[in-house]
Design a protein around this motif. Structure first.
Motif, PDB file in Angstrom:
ATOM      1  N   PRO A  68      52.091  28.303  55.648  1.00 29.55           N
ATOM      2  CA  PRO A  68      52.470  27.988  54.269  1.00 29.55           C
ATOM      3  C   PRO A  68      52.984  29.232  53.544  1.00 29.55           C
ATOM      4  CG  PRO A  68      50.185  27.362  54.754  1.00 29.55           C
ATOM      5  CD  PRO A  68      50.647  28.280  55.836  1.00 29.55           C
ATOM      6  N   GLY A  69      53.923  29.019  52.655  1.00 32.10           N
ATOM      7  CA  GLY A  69      54.339  30.103  51.770  1.00 32.10           C
ATOM      8  C   GLY A  69      53.385  30.181  50.593  1.00 32.10           C
ATOM      9  N   GLY A  70      53.837  30.778  49.496  1.00 29.59           N
ATOM     10  CA  GLY A  70      53.001  30.864  48.304  1.00 29.59           C
ATOM     11  C   GLY A  70      52.670  29.474  47.784  1.00 29.59           C
ATOM     12  N   THR A  71      51.394  29.191  47.622  1.00 29.08           N
ATOM     13  CA  THR A  71      50.948  27.845  47.234  1.00 29.08           C
ATOM     14  C   THR A  71      50.034  27.934  46.023  1.00 29.08           C
ATOM     15  OG1 THR A  71      51.031  27.245  49.591  1.00 29.08           O
ATOM     16  CG2 THR A  71      49.926  25.713  48.106  1.00 29.08           C
ATOM     17  N   ASP A  72      50.246  27.043  45.100  1.00 31.00           N
ATOM     18  CA  ASP A  72      49.481  27.043  43.850  1.00 31.00           C
ATOM     19  C   ASP A  72      48.122  26.385  44.066  1.00 31.00           C
ATOM     20  OD1 ASP A  72      48.678  27.221  41.249  1.00 31.00           O
ATOM     21  OD2 ASP A  72      50.003  25.640  40.505  1.00 31.00           O
ATOM     22  N   THR A  73      47.149  27.157  44.543  1.00 30.47           N
ATOM     23  CA  THR A  73      45.792  26.663  44.737  1.00 30.47           C
ATOM     24  C   THR A  73      44.809  27.693  44.189  1.00 30.47           C
ATOM     25  OG1 THR A  73      45.399  27.682  46.913  1.00 30.47           O
ATOM     26  CG2 THR A  73      46.547  25.564  46.886  1.00 30.47           C
ATOM     27  N   ALA A  74      43.563  27.269  44.053  1.00 21.75           N
ATOM     28  CA  ALA A  74      42.535  28.130  43.459  1.00 21.75           C
ATOM     29  C   ALA A  74      42.139  29.280  44.371  1.00 21.75           C
ATOM     30  CB  ALA A  74      41.296  27.297  43.126  1.00 21.75           C
ATOM     31  N   ILE A  75      42.540  29.242  45.630  1.00 17.19           N
ATOM     32  CA  ILE A  75      42.115  30.266  46.582  1.00 17.19           C
ATOM     33  C   ILE A  75      42.591  31.664  46.149  1.00 17.19           C
ATOM     34  CG2 ILE A  75      44.133  30.050  48.108  1.00 17.19           C
ATOM     35  CD1 ILE A  75      42.228  30.427  50.483  1.00 17.19           C
ATOM     36  N   PHE A  76      43.746  31.737  45.511  1.00 21.82           N
ATOM     37  CA  PHE A  76      44.276  33.032  45.096  1.00 21.82           C
ATOM     38  C   PHE A  76      43.513  33.593  43.899  1.00 21.82           C
ATOM     39  CE2 PHE A  76      47.778  31.112  47.460  1.00 21.82           C
ATOM     40  CZ  PHE A  76      48.123  32.159  48.308  1.00 21.82           C
ATOM     41  N   GLN A  77      43.122  32.715  42.980  1.00 18.93           N
ATOM     42  CA  GLN A  77      42.325  33.169  41.846  1.00 18.93           C
ATOM     43  C   GLN A  77      40.948  33.657  42.317  1.00 18.93           C
ATOM     44  OE1 GLN A  77      44.055  30.131  41.718  1.00 18.93           O
ATOM     45  NE2 GLN A  77      45.709  31.082  40.524  1.00 18.93           N
ATOM     46  N   LYS A  78      40.375  32.946  43.269  1.00 19.84           N
ATOM     47  CA  LYS A  78      39.082  33.356  43.822  1.00 19.84           C
ATOM     48  C   LYS A  78      39.202  34.712  44.520  1.00 19.84           C
ATOM     49  CE  LYS A  78      37.290  28.675  44.577  1.00 19.84           C
ATOM     50  NZ  LYS A  78      36.894  27.677  45.605  1.00 19.84           N
ATOM     51  N   ALA A  79      40.301  34.915  45.243  1.00 23.47           N
ATOM     52  CA  ALA A  79      40.514  36.185  45.942  1.00 23.47           C
ATOM     53  C   ALA A  79      40.666  37.331  44.956  1.00 23.47           C
ATOM     54  CB  ALA A  79      41.746  36.082  46.835  1.00 23.47           C
ATOM     55  N   GLU A  80      41.411  37.086  43.879  1.00 21.41           N
ATOM     56  CA  GLU A  80      41.605  38.125  42.859  1.00 21.41           C
ATOM     57  C   GLU A  80      40.278  38.491  42.212  1.00 21.41           C
ATOM     58  OE1 GLU A  80      43.570  40.818  40.295  1.00 21.41           O
ATOM     59  OE2 GLU A  80      44.255  39.801  42.125  1.00 21.41           O
ATOM     60  N   SER A  81      39.470  37.482  41.886  1.00 21.07           N
ATOM     61  CA  SER A  81      38.165  37.727  41.267  1.00 21.07           C
ATOM     62  C   SER A  81      37.254  38.519  42.191  1.00 21.07           C
ATOM     63  CB  SER A  81      37.514  36.398  40.890  1.00 21.07           C
ATOM     64  OG  SER A  81      36.232  36.604  40.343  1.00 21.07           O
ATOM     65  N   ALA A  82      37.241  38.137  43.473  1.00 21.46           N
ATOM     66  CA  ALA A  82      36.389  38.841  44.442  1.00 21.46           C
ATOM     67  C   ALA A  82      36.832  40.282  44.624  1.00 21.46           C
ATOM     68  CB  ALA A  82      36.407  38.109  45.783  1.00 21.46           C
ATOM     69  N   MET A  83      38.154  40.513  44.625  1.00 22.15           N
ATOM     70  CA  MET A  83      38.656  41.870  44.769  1.00 22.15           C
ATOM     71  C   MET A  83      38.242  42.727  43.576  1.00 22.15           C
ATOM     72  SD  MET A  83      42.567  43.355  45.136  1.00 22.15           S
ATOM     73  CE  MET A  83      42.947  43.107  43.394  1.00 22.15           C
ATOM     74  N   ARG A  84      38.351  42.182  42.365  1.00 16.41           N
ATOM     75  CA  ARG A  84      37.976  42.939  41.166  1.00 16.41           C
ATOM     76  C   ARG A  84      36.490  43.279  41.181  1.00 16.41           C
ATOM     77  NH1 ARG A  84      42.299  45.423  39.845  1.00 16.41           N
ATOM     78  NH2 ARG A  84      44.102  44.014  39.869  1.00 16.41           N
ATOM     79  N   THR A  85      35.686  42.351  41.663  1.00 15.05           N
ATOM     80  CA  THR A  85      34.250  42.609  41.772  1.00 15.05           C
ATOM     81  C   THR A  85      33.980  43.735  42.761  1.00 15.05           C
ATOM     82  OG1 THR A  85      33.688  40.315  41.235  1.00 15.05           O
ATOM     83  CG2 THR A  85      32.017  41.604  42.391  1.00 15.05           C
ATOM     84  N   ALA A  86      34.669  43.707  43.898  1.00 10.29           N
ATOM     85  CA  ALA A  86      34.486  44.740  44.913  1.00 10.29           C
ATOM     86  C   ALA A  86      34.948  46.102  44.411  1.00 10.29           C
ATOM     87  CB  ALA A  86      35.244  44.359  46.185  1.00 10.29           C
ATOM     88  N   LEU A  87      36.079  46.125  43.713  1.00 12.12           N
ATOM     89  CA  LEU A  87      36.580  47.395  43.184  1.00 12.12           C
ATOM     90  C   LEU A  87      35.645  47.942  42.114  1.00 12.12           C
ATOM     91  CD1 LEU A  87      40.419  46.644  42.873  1.00 12.12           C
ATOM     92  CD2 LEU A  87      39.268  48.040  44.605  1.00 12.12           C
ATOM     93  N   GLY A  88      35.037  47.046  41.333  1.00 13.20           N
ATOM     94  CA  GLY A  88      34.110  47.487  40.300  1.00 13.20           C
ATOM     95  C   GLY A  88      32.856  48.125  40.861  1.00 13.20           C
ATOM     96  N   ALA A  89      32.507  47.747  42.094  1.00 11.75           N
ATOM     97  CA  ALA A  89      31.305  48.293  42.720  1.00 11.75           C
ATOM     98  C   ALA A  89      31.603  49.486  43.628  1.00 11.75           C
ATOM     99  CB  ALA A  89      30.605  47.198  43.531  1.00 11.75           C
ATOM    100  N   ALA A  90      32.887  49.792  43.823  1.00  8.11           N
ATOM    101  CA  ALA A  90      33.272  50.863  44.742  1.00  8.11           C
ATOM    102  C   ALA A  90      33.255  52.227  44.043  1.00  8.11           C
ATOM    103  CB  ALA A  90      34.668  50.583  45.300  1.00  8.11           C
ATOM    104  N   ASP A  91      33.405  53.270  44.822  1.00  8.81           N
ATOM    105  CA  ASP A  91      33.463  54.640  44.312  1.00  8.81           C
ATOM    106  C   ASP A  91      34.682  54.774  43.401  1.00  8.81           C
ATOM    107  OD1 ASP A  91      33.800  57.343  43.886  1.00  8.81           O
ATOM    108  OD2 ASP A  91      33.547  57.928  45.983  1.00  8.81           O
ATOM    109  N   PRO A  92      34.476  55.082  42.110  1.00 12.91           N
ATOM    110  CA  PRO A  92      35.617  55.176  41.174  1.00 12.91           C
ATOM    111  C   PRO A  92      36.690  56.143  41.626  1.00 12.91           C
ATOM    112  CG  PRO A  92      33.541  55.187  39.977  1.00 12.91           C
ATOM    113  CD  PRO A  92      33.196  55.313  41.428  1.00 12.91           C
TER     114      PRO A  92
END
Length: 279
Positions: A179-203
């Protein structure tokens, strides 16, 4: 659930996104759809021709249990297709991806379909069915900060290519959908998880990637993802085809990635850097 004229199919990740759109289209087309759901049936509840089946693709024992449920319901007919749409996206600088997130990426996207194939193959042999695995363009085209998803889908594509030869004796087609770019919630979930991981990582480490992350985010914002139903149409076509293709590109931008995949590596990487503002 009454016997369907076109046969039965089993779909993982059926509650949302591409899986839900595919399940609905299969039911409308006259298939009996066994909808593999992790928690709730969601929008599939009560749809004629759809039977929700509880499954966690990361749990081999649970997958076996789901296969027994489907076997009892389908009887001697077996399955027309097993479609693995269940998936997650883990993204971000690989240096900063938490180990548990990296493990989850492969457990769901790569090992999950393998567990499903192992458990459901007897039903496919009985029904003269086929295996349809959902890959991603990042399996063949490197995209910055998408190494986990790309690696998991590249492994799934390799599994699929090997199975195509292994299962040739039974005439079981193995289909890979990109599939190409698809409008589903999976991308929003991925973005949220990435931000959480970056927030917990070494600044200090996060700061190393700040400019690149901003450039990639800007480029991503210009993209226009297409509807999940466009991908579902392709999957349904692959289920019904007398001789399905080995690989299908589906949805927004998928054909472009196909062209990029065949360019010389150096040219392809320079183009990608330019597109994502990393030149």
């Amino acid at each position: 659930m009454a016997r369907a004229e076109k046969g039965s199919v089993f779909i993982t990740g059926a509650a949302t996104g591409i899986g839900a759109a595919t399940t609905k289209r299969l039911a409308e087309a006259g298939y009996r759809a066994f909808a593999g759901v992790h928690r709730e049936a969601g929008s599939l509840a009560g749809i004629p021709g759809v039977q929700p089946v509880a499954i966690d693709v990361t749990d081999p024992a649970g997958v076996e249990k789901a296969a027994k449920v489907v076997a009892e319901a389908s009887g001697e007919d077996g399955l027309r297709a097993v479609i693995s749409t269940a998936g997650v996206i883990v993204r971000g600088p690989l240096e900063l991806v938490p180990p548990e997130e990296l493990r989850r990426q492969f457990e769901v996207n790569t090992l999950g379909p393998a567990h499903v194939i192992q458990a459901f193959l007897p039903l496919l042999r009985t029904g003269g069915g086929r295996i349809i695995n959902i890959s991603a363009p990042t399996a063949r085209v490197p995209v910055p900060f998408m190494a986990p998803i790309g690696g998991s889908k590249a492994a799934l594509a390799s599994f699929s290519d090997s199975l195509r030869v292994e299962l040739g004796a039974w005439g079981i087609p193995i289909v890979v959908i990109e599939p190409g770019g698809t409008d589903t919630a999976i991308f929003q979930k991925a973005e949220s998880a990435m931000r959480t991981a970056l927030g917990a990582a070494d600044p200090a480490k996060v700061a190393l990637y700040s400019d690149q992350l901003a450039a990639v985010a800007k480029a991503a914002a210009r993209q226009k993802p297409g509807p999940a139903d466009a991908v579902a149409k392709t999957i349904v076509a692959a289920v019904g085809a007398r001789k399905p293709k080995r690989r299908y590109a589906a949805g927004s931008g998928a054909a472009v990635f196909g062209v990029l995949a065949h360019l010389p590596a150096g040219v392809r990487e320079r183009l990608i850097k330019t597109v994502f503002g990393l030149g």
